[in-house]
Design an enzyme around this catalytic site. Structure first.
Site: not given
Ligand SMILES: [Ca+2]
Length: 574
Positions: A130, A214, A293, A296, A300, A458, A492
């Site tokens: 922050g 951060s 999804d 790869d 999952d 993020d 984040h």
């Molecule tokens: Ca996947």
């Protein structure tokens, strides 16, 4: 103006060697002009057998430093990840106490240092998040719901408020407080902490590390450039190394979302969220997963191949466009236009992109995204940009963050983060950003190492900015001292539908001190019963203790084609 590149010094022989290394799967580069990296020796431990209270007198002679308290923290008085922390000394104090000639307020660099009775010979400087202003407990914890931390591993750990006290941006009126927050507090604290360690154990730290996420990741990256002589290993999570730019861009995003809001006036996060509801964000995330999804090889809930996803997913084509009223199953054309701009990165009216782009990922539906894009944009970012970063600053008295977020001239604000005047002689981009972040020869050539991690979902600092940094380092310095890990689904620093529990500090130490370069890191989801705290964003369809490899960029985790989808061993980094 382009900077001179090591490419110009490359010989064809060096290029051939680099190609050979790449062909062998080395995947890292060493510019031909670069020197050989020395191997640093390993730290050796020591014991502090004395009374912790005696350290108040022991540290009395430290320059520009007042010790306020020294105490014993009994074993188990502090507990992290369900594990009792061993007995240690806690010493608190402040450096460079002063009264500002600009705003008349008192300032000091407040700190605490925690010194284990059984010390491992290492120092860890903990960067906090922050706008700082608080001495966060110095445990050196990183990642989501950490099970391990530096203090427990025997590090002496320092934490500070970075030069001002309190949660408000008021300190931005004082020019010196701005500089301390940006980088100078670290420069002042480091030699003091090393001397305090030497006074405690009879020798200074053999090895020194800097870790944070951060703004703490920004501090870490600043240490890697400005203070590379002082640190051997850098762990930078979600480094906001262009933090002022990211903050202005987030205000621009809020302005766009406000144009979609259905409440009469926007005064809160809830108002702004009417422009893109939780249901609509979840819709976008589900459409990203539907498209990406399985890229790869495993459906999952995790998009490992981030780059292939950006090419495959089309916001326009893959999310239905509303023909009637908004009902959560579609987005209006106006909503799509806003989202497209937020993801590609808002620009000034002159067409300059304020910050960077963000990738589409499966974590866009998580609550953390709303907290940053709708909440922080109305609460934290206005004060940060208007009071701490802009030259000249807005008046603090009567400052209205929501009004500033929704009505200030963003072109002027963007110009203000690179501006200076007679009172504020350094711009925000100068005091906040690491100078020449991709040129890390100083760290590399003394044997130092840097590891960066970043959540793909993020919403405030973009993983694309860290990716750009790593690719820049590859060109400007070489990557035989640097690693970059993307964490799919993670928001984040932690949270999101992700495996966000991991230890990157131990692999960094092994690299610095043993020469063992980190490869894949096993990360865990924090489902029900997790000792580090449950992450409520973990989907119920996942095993509570799902694991995945985090892969060193540019590799991604791919399913081997057999084995449980819940365990890291079914995946390979390719
Ligand atoms: Ca996947």
């Amino acid at each position: 103006m382009p900077r001179p590149s090591h490419h110009t010094a490359r010989t064809s022989a060096a290029m051939a060697v680099a190609a050979l290394l790449a062909a062998c799967g080395g995947g890292e580069t060493t510019p031909a002009a670069a020197t050989t990296i020395p191997q640093l020796t390993a730290a050796t431990g020591a014991v502090f057998a004395g009374d912790c209270a005696s350290l108040q007198a022991t540290f009395a002679g430290l320059a520009n430093t007042q010790i306020t308290m020294a105490e014993t923290v009994a074993a188990g008085a502090l507990s992290i990840g369900g594990q009792p922390v061993a007995e240690h000394c806690r010493v608190t104090g402040q450096m460079h106490q002063r009264t500002s000639a600009v705003d008349g307020n008192s300032y000091a660099i407040g700190f605490e240092v925690r010194l284990p009775k059984n010390w491992n010979g290492r120092f860890l400087h903990q960067g906090n998040g922050g706008i700082d202003g608080s001495v966060v407990t110095a445990t050196g914890s990183t990642g989501g719901g950490p099970l391990t931390h530096a203090l427990q591993q025997g590090f002496a750990v320092l934490s500070s408020n970075a030069g001002h006290s309190g949660p408000t941006p008021a300190f931005g009126i004082d020019p010196q407080a701005r500089l301390d927050y940006g980088y100078q507090a670290v420069g002042k604290l480091t030699p003091m902490a090393k001397q305090a360690i030497a006074l405690t154990y009879g020798k200074g730290p053999d090895r020194s590390y800097f870790a944070g996420c951060s703004n703490g990741g920004r501090h870490a990256m600043v240490a890697a450039t400005r203070y590379f002589s002082d640190y051997d290993g850098i762990l930078a999570g979600a480094p906001g190394y262009n933090l002022p730019k990211a903050a202005v861009a987030n205000l621009a995003g809020a302005r766009l979302y406000a144009s979609l809001a259905t409440t009469p006036t926007v005064t809160s996060q809830a108002d702004l969220a009417t422009g893109l509801t939780d249901t609509e964000r979840a819709l976008v995330a589900s459409k990203v997963l539907a498209k990406c999804d399985a890229l790869d090889s495993a459906a999952d809930g995790l998009v490992q191949d981030v780059n292939a996803c950006q090419a495959a997913f089309s916001l326009n084509d893959d999310v239905p466009t509303c023909t009637g009223t908004r009902d959560g199953t579609c987005l209006t054309t106006a909503q799509k236009n806003v989202l497209a701009t937020v993801f590609s990165g808002p620009t000034t009216s002159g067409g300059v992109r304020m910050y960077t782009s963000f990738p589409f990922d499966g974590g866009f539906g998580a609550p953390g995204v709303a907290n940053w894009e709708f909440g922080a944009a109305l609460t934290r970012d206005p004060g940060a940009t208007g009071i701490i970063f802009k030259v000249p600053p807005e008046s603090y008295g009567g400052f209205n963050g929501v009004n500033f977020a929704l009505n200030t001239d963003l072109d002027a604000l963007y110009a203000g983060i690179t501006a200076t005047n007679a009172t504020y002689t350094e711009s925000a981009m100068s005091f906040m950003a690491p100078p020449n972040p991709t040129r890390m020869q100083g760290l590399r050539e003394r044997g130092g190492k840097i590891v960066v991690y970043h959540g793909v979902s993020d919403a405030i600092f973009s993983v694309n900015d860290s990716e750009a940094w790593f690719n820049g380092v590859q060109n400007d310095t070489g990557t035989d001292f640097a690693r970059f890990y993307r964490v799919p689904g993670m928001g984040h620093c932690s949270g999101g539908p992700a495996t966000d529990q991991f230890d990157l500090l131990s692999p960094l130490v092994a690299w610095v001190e043993q020469g063992v370069a980190p490869a894949e890191i096993v990360a865990a989801a924090r489902g029900a019963g997790n000792a580090g705290g449950v992450n409520s964003d973990v989907p119920g369809t996942w095993a509570a203790n799902r694991t995945r490899p985090l892969c060193a960029y540019p590799k991604v985790a791919r399913y081997k084609g057999s084995g449980s989808l819940e365990v890291a061993s079914s995946f390979v980094c390719q």
